[in-house]
Design a protein around this motif. Structure first.
Motif, PDB file in Angstrom:
ATOM      1  N   PRO A  37     -17.062 -18.332 -27.829  1.00 52.40           N
ATOM      2  CA  PRO A  37     -16.318 -18.525 -29.083  1.00 52.40           C
ATOM      3  C   PRO A  37     -17.078 -19.414 -30.060  1.00 52.40           C
ATOM      4  CG  PRO A  37     -15.422 -19.938 -27.385  1.00 52.40           C
ATOM      5  CD  PRO A  37     -16.468 -19.093 -26.714  1.00 52.40           C
ATOM      6  N   THR A  38     -16.863 -19.158 -31.338  1.00 52.09           N
ATOM      7  CA  THR A  38     -17.433 -19.989 -32.397  1.00 52.09           C
ATOM      8  C   THR A  38     -16.318 -20.826 -32.999  1.00 52.09           C
ATOM      9  OG1 THR A  38     -19.172 -18.387 -32.937  1.00 52.09           O
ATOM     10  CG2 THR A  38     -18.581 -19.971 -34.637  1.00 52.09           C
ATOM     11  N   PHE A  39     -16.532 -22.127 -33.117  1.00 53.64           N
ATOM     12  CA  PHE A  39     -15.543 -23.036 -33.681  1.00 53.64           C
ATOM     13  C   PHE A  39     -16.066 -23.600 -35.002  1.00 53.64           C
ATOM     14  CE2 PHE A  39     -14.885 -23.052 -29.106  1.00 53.64           C
ATOM     15  CZ  PHE A  39     -13.504 -22.910 -28.999  1.00 53.64           C
ATOM     16  N   VAL A  40     -15.207 -23.589 -36.004  1.00 51.96           N
ATOM     17  CA  VAL A  40     -15.589 -24.138 -37.313  1.00 51.96           C
ATOM     18  C   VAL A  40     -14.469 -25.036 -37.817  1.00 51.96           C
ATOM     19  CG1 VAL A  40     -16.996 -22.121 -37.883  1.00 51.96           C
ATOM     20  CG2 VAL A  40     -14.609 -22.213 -38.626  1.00 51.96           C
ATOM     21  N   PRO A  41     -14.789 -26.060 -38.601  1.00 52.45           N
ATOM     22  CA  PRO A  41     -13.750 -26.936 -39.152  1.00 52.45           C
ATOM     23  C   PRO A  41     -13.036 -26.259 -40.315  1.00 52.45           C
ATOM     24  CG  PRO A  41     -15.895 -27.612 -39.954  1.00 52.45           C
ATOM     25  CD  PRO A  41     -16.154 -26.530 -38.930  1.00 52.45           C
ATOM     26  N   GLU A  42     -11.823 -26.724 -40.598  1.00 51.23           N
ATOM     27  CA  GLU A  42     -11.063 -26.184 -41.730  1.00 51.23           C
ATOM     28  C   GLU A  42     -11.817 -26.339 -43.034  1.00 51.23           C
ATOM     29  OE1 GLU A  42      -6.374 -26.469 -41.477  1.00 51.23           O
ATOM     30  OE2 GLU A  42      -7.266 -28.384 -40.882  1.00 51.23           O
TER      31      GLU A  42
ATOM     32  N   ASP B  51     -15.646 -22.424 -53.977  1.00 46.46           N
ATOM     33  CA  ASP B  51     -14.796 -23.603 -53.813  1.00 46.46           C
ATOM     34  C   ASP B  51     -13.785 -23.455 -52.682  1.00 46.46           C
ATOM     35  OD1 ASP B  51     -15.980 -24.965 -55.926  1.00 46.46           O
ATOM     36  OD2 ASP B  51     -14.655 -24.037 -57.404  1.00 46.46           O
ATOM     37  N   MET B  52     -13.854 -22.347 -51.945  1.00 49.61           N
ATOM     38  CA  MET B  52     -12.862 -22.089 -50.909  1.00 49.61           C
ATOM     39  C   MET B  52     -13.396 -22.447 -49.528  1.00 49.61           C
ATOM     40  SD  MET B  52     -11.326 -18.457 -52.286  1.00 49.61           S
ATOM     41  CE  MET B  52      -9.880 -18.521 -51.211  1.00 49.61           C
ATOM     42  N   THR B  53     -12.473 -22.796 -48.637  1.00 49.52           N
ATOM     43  CA  THR B  53     -12.839 -23.171 -47.277  1.00 49.52           C
ATOM     44  C   THR B  53     -12.153 -22.256 -46.268  1.00 49.52           C
ATOM     45  OG1 THR B  53     -10.977 -24.705 -46.999  1.00 49.52           O
ATOM     46  CG2 THR B  53     -12.995 -25.578 -48.007  1.00 49.52           C
ATOM     47  N   ALA B  54     -12.560 -22.396 -45.020  1.00 50.56           N
ATOM     48  CA  ALA B  54     -11.965 -21.594 -43.951  1.00 50.56           C
ATOM     49  C   ALA B  54     -10.465 -21.823 -43.872  1.00 50.56           C
ATOM     50  CB  ALA B  54     -12.625 -21.932 -42.618  1.00 50.56           C
ATOM     51  N   GLY B  55     -10.045 -23.049 -44.115  1.00 48.39           N
ATOM     52  CA  GLY B  55      -8.614 -23.364 -44.053  1.00 48.39           C
ATOM     53  C   GLY B  55      -7.807 -22.657 -45.112  1.00 48.39           C
ATOM     54  N   ASP B  56      -8.458 -22.253 -46.209  1.00 40.98           N
ATOM     55  CA  ASP B  56      -7.735 -21.598 -47.300  1.00 40.98           C
ATOM     56  C   ASP B  56      -7.333 -20.168 -46.962  1.00 40.98           C
ATOM     57  OD1 ASP B  56      -7.892 -23.818 -48.992  1.00 40.98           O
ATOM     58  OD2 ASP B  56      -9.875 -23.228 -49.728  1.00 40.98           O
ATOM     59  N   VAL B  57      -8.096 -19.490 -46.125  1.00 37.21           N
ATOM     60  CA  VAL B  57      -7.861 -18.057 -45.900  1.00 37.21           C
ATOM     61  C   VAL B  57      -7.639 -17.695 -44.432  1.00 37.21           C
ATOM     62  CG1 VAL B  57      -9.186 -17.438 -47.939  1.00 37.21           C
ATOM     63  CG2 VAL B  57     -10.329 -17.537 -45.743  1.00 37.21           C
ATOM     64  N   MET B  58      -7.627 -18.674 -43.556  1.00 34.84           N
ATOM     65  CA  MET B  58      -7.488 -18.397 -42.124  1.00 34.84           C
ATOM     66  C   MET B  58      -6.107 -17.833 -41.785  1.00 34.84           C
ATOM     67  SD  MET B  58      -6.902 -22.209 -40.543  1.00 34.84           S
ATOM     68  CE  MET B  58      -5.409 -23.150 -40.929  1.00 34.84           C
ATOM     69  N   VAL B  59      -6.029 -17.202 -40.634  1.00 40.26           N
ATOM     70  CA  VAL B  59      -4.750 -16.814 -40.039  1.00 40.26           C
ATOM     71  C   VAL B  59      -4.259 -18.019 -39.243  1.00 40.26           C
ATOM     72  CG1 VAL B  59      -3.585 -15.292 -38.406  1.00 40.26           C
ATOM     73  CG2 VAL B  59      -5.393 -14.386 -39.884  1.00 40.26           C
ATOM     74  N   ALA B  60      -3.119 -18.577 -39.628  1.00 44.00           N
ATOM     75  CA  ALA B  60      -2.622 -19.807 -38.996  1.00 44.00           C
ATOM     76  C   ALA B  60      -2.350 -19.592 -37.511  1.00 44.00           C
ATOM     77  CB  ALA B  60      -1.363 -20.291 -39.696  1.00 44.00           C
ATOM     78  N   ALA B  61      -2.491 -20.651 -36.746  1.00 46.24           N
ATOM     79  CA  ALA B  61      -2.358 -20.588 -35.286  1.00 46.24           C
ATOM     80  C   ALA B  61      -1.085 -19.887 -34.802  1.00 46.24           C
ATOM     81  CB  ALA B  61      -2.451 -21.994 -34.699  1.00 46.24           C
ATOM     82  N   PRO B  62       0.101 -20.165 -35.405  1.00 40.46           N
ATOM     83  CA  PRO B  62       1.314 -19.488 -34.911  1.00 40.46           C
ATOM     84  C   PRO B  62       1.270 -17.968 -35.053  1.00 40.46           C
ATOM     85  CG  PRO B  62       1.889 -21.409 -36.238  1.00 40.46           C
ATOM     86  CD  PRO B  62       0.421 -21.168 -36.433  1.00 40.46           C
ATOM     87  N   ARG B  63       0.415 -17.448 -35.936  1.00 42.34           N
ATOM     88  CA  ARG B  63       0.344 -16.011 -36.159  1.00 42.34           C
ATOM     89  C   ARG B  63      -0.815 -15.353 -35.414  1.00 42.34           C
ATOM     90  NH1 ARG B  63      -0.365 -15.028 -42.146  1.00 42.34           N
ATOM     91  NH2 ARG B  63      -0.239 -12.869 -41.429  1.00 42.34           N
ATOM     92  N   MET B  64      -1.565 -16.148 -34.661  1.00 40.87           N
ATOM     93  CA  MET B  64      -2.708 -15.604 -33.921  1.00 40.87           C
ATOM     94  C   MET B  64      -2.247 -14.769 -32.737  1.00 40.87           C
ATOM     95  SD  MET B  64      -5.201 -18.971 -33.903  1.00 40.87           S
ATOM     96  CE  MET B  64      -6.113 -18.376 -32.476  1.00 40.87           C
ATOM     97  N   ASP B  65      -2.908 -13.654 -32.505  1.00 41.79           N
ATOM     98  CA  ASP B  65      -2.659 -12.829 -31.322  1.00 41.79           C
ATOM     99  C   ASP B  65      -3.664 -13.242 -30.254  1.00 41.79           C
ATOM    100  OD1 ASP B  65      -0.523 -11.166 -32.256  1.00 41.79           O
ATOM    101  OD2 ASP B  65      -1.967 -10.140 -33.535  1.00 41.79           O
ATOM    102  N   LEU B  66      -3.167 -13.938 -29.240  1.00 47.78           N
ATOM    103  CA  LEU B  66      -4.026 -14.467 -28.182  1.00 47.78           C
ATOM    104  C   LEU B  66      -3.882 -13.660 -26.897  1.00 47.78           C
ATOM    105  CD1 LEU B  66      -3.258 -18.274 -28.661  1.00 47.78           C
ATOM    106  CD2 LEU B  66      -5.189 -16.990 -29.580  1.00 47.78           C
ATOM    107  N   VAL B  67      -4.865 -13.806 -26.038  1.00 53.94           N
ATOM    108  CA  VAL B  67      -4.849 -13.149 -24.734  1.00 53.94           C
ATOM    109  C   VAL B  67      -4.982 -14.217 -23.656  1.00 53.94           C
ATOM    110  CG1 VAL B  67      -6.168 -11.680 -23.161  1.00 53.94           C
ATOM    111  CG2 VAL B  67      -5.738 -10.924 -25.502  1.00 53.94           C
ATOM    112  N   ASP B  68      -4.127 -14.141 -22.656  1.00 59.42           N
ATOM    113  CA  ASP B  68      -4.193 -15.061 -21.511  1.00 59.42           C
ATOM    114  C   ASP B  68      -5.181 -14.505 -20.495  1.00 59.42           C
ATOM    115  OD1 ASP B  68      -3.768 -16.640 -19.243  1.00 59.42           O
ATOM    116  OD2 ASP B  68      -1.617 -16.823 -19.616  1.00 59.42           O
ATOM    117  N   ILE B  69      -6.134 -15.316 -20.069  1.00 57.23           N
ATOM    118  CA  ILE B  69      -7.150 -14.860 -19.122  1.00 57.23           C
ATOM    119  C   ILE B  69      -6.525 -14.366 -17.826  1.00 57.23           C
ATOM    120  CG2 ILE B  69      -7.453 -17.156 -18.129  1.00 57.23           C
ATOM    121  CD1 ILE B  69     -10.170 -14.448 -18.699  1.00 57.23           C
ATOM    122  N   ASP B  70      -5.311 -14.833 -17.512  1.00 60.05           N
ATOM    123  CA  ASP B  70      -4.649 -14.441 -16.264  1.00 60.05           C
ATOM    124  C   ASP B  70      -3.788 -13.188 -16.412  1.00 60.05           C
ATOM    125  OD1 ASP B  70      -5.714 -16.589 -14.801  1.00 60.05           O
ATOM    126  OD2 ASP B  70      -4.160 -17.938 -15.564  1.00 60.05           O
ATOM    127  N   ASP B  71      -3.722 -12.623 -17.628  1.00 60.10           N
ATOM    128  CA  ASP B  71      -2.937 -11.397 -17.828  1.00 60.10           C
ATOM    129  C   ASP B  71      -3.565 -10.233 -17.062  1.00 60.10           C
ATOM    130  OD1 ASP B  71      -1.046 -12.520 -19.443  1.00 60.10           O
ATOM    131  OD2 ASP B  71      -1.965 -11.875 -21.333  1.00 60.10           O
TER     132      ASP B  71
END
Length: 292
Positions: A140-145, A66-86
């Motif tokens: 990248p793989t994209f999935v809905p909440e 009964d659970m979805t990706a939105g239930d257990v995901m790491v929310a966007a503000p807590r994501m560790d991202l990398v800038d391609i220009d770094d």
């Protein structure tokens, strides 16, 4: 004429029933709902039909339906991202400080995820310095909440891609989810290289002359180890651990990459889990920061 060698019926045919089907048939007529099945599993454990770990895993499988990706995901503000220009040096520091194996990479705007960078692929740059970071990116793989965890786990296993970007109903990046996040719903929290048993210590010296300190380390132990003299307010019983004290002084739960200076030492948040700091990287504060 009859076949002199008629096909003999197989005595032992392959049983293609799932373990859950066998269990349900074993307790026939069986429960009428999922909640009743979970209660039955508890009874089975009490009667030594199954072990405690098996029960926990079976309950996890049932609840995950009964659970979805939105239930257990790491929310966007807590994501560790990398800038391609770094620059490469910045990328390496990000990999070391966060200890992740995969990083979403954006270009321009953080909503514009253009690929996934595997930490191990950075080693290729040592052999081929002229190689572009862009050439190392995985699609990248994209999935809905609303993506069900059962379906997502099946996709992770099928495409061998262990990280997906979660998109909300408006097409914006809502967070990310890994195969570890899904599996933890079944087997519980998966320990990693930062999850060291309490009886193995809480302060570790590192090769670069810095220290790794558990967020659960008592404030008194930190004071003794680093010669820090905390004032009376900092030593109040409300802040027994160094993680709790630093969270109080910062006014919020620290996130990965943030730091705070106490007693001339810089406490860099190296790893968080479950809404709390698991590990700090501690080093002498530099310049004006030492006076904070």
């Amino acid at each position: 004429m009859a076949d002199p060698h008629p096909e003999r019926p197989s005595i032992e045919r392959e049983d293609k029933r799932s373990f859950l089907q066998k269990l349900v048939e074993f307790i026939h007529p069986g429960p009428d709902s999922r909640d009743e099945l979970i209660e039955t599993l508890a009874d089975a454990e009490d009667n030594d039909v199954i072990g405690a770990e098996s029960r926990v895993m079976l309950e996890g499988v049932l609840r995950m339906a009964d659970m979805t990706a939105g239930d257990v995901m790491v929310a966007a503000p807590r994501m560790d991202l990398v800038d391609i220009d770094d620059p490469l040096e910045t990328l390496i520091h990000t990999v070391i400080d966060t200890a992740h194996s995969r990083f979403p990479v954006f270009e321009g705007d953080k909503e514009n995820i253009i690929g996934i960078l595997l930490a191990k692929d950075l080693l290729k740059l040592q052999r081929s310095p002229s190689l572009s970071i862009r050439a190392l990116l995985r699609t990248p793989t994209f999935v809905p909440e609303s993506k069900g965890l059962n379906d997502l786990l099946r996709e992770f296993r099928g495409n061998r891609n262990h990280l997906a970007i979660v998109i909300d109903e408006f097409g914006r990046v809502a967070g990310l989810i890994t195969i570890e996040d899904v599996l933890e719903q079944i087997v519980g929290e998966i320990e990693d290289e930062f999850d060291i048993a309490e009886d193995e210590g809480d302060i570790f010296g590192l090769a670069d002359h810095t220290y790794r300190v558990s967020g659960d380390t008592p404030v008194e132990r930190v004071a003794e180890a680093f010669g820090i003299e905390f004032d009376a307010e900092q030593l109040t019983e409300d802040f027994e651990t160094i993680g709790g004290l630093i969270a109080h002084e910062m006014g919020h739960v620290p996130k990965r990459g943030e730091h705070h200076v106490i007693g001339g030492f810089d406490f860099f948040v190296l790893h968080t889990k479950g809404g709390a700091v698991r590990w700090f990287k501690v080093s002498p504060a530099r310049g004006g920061d030492a006076a904070d």
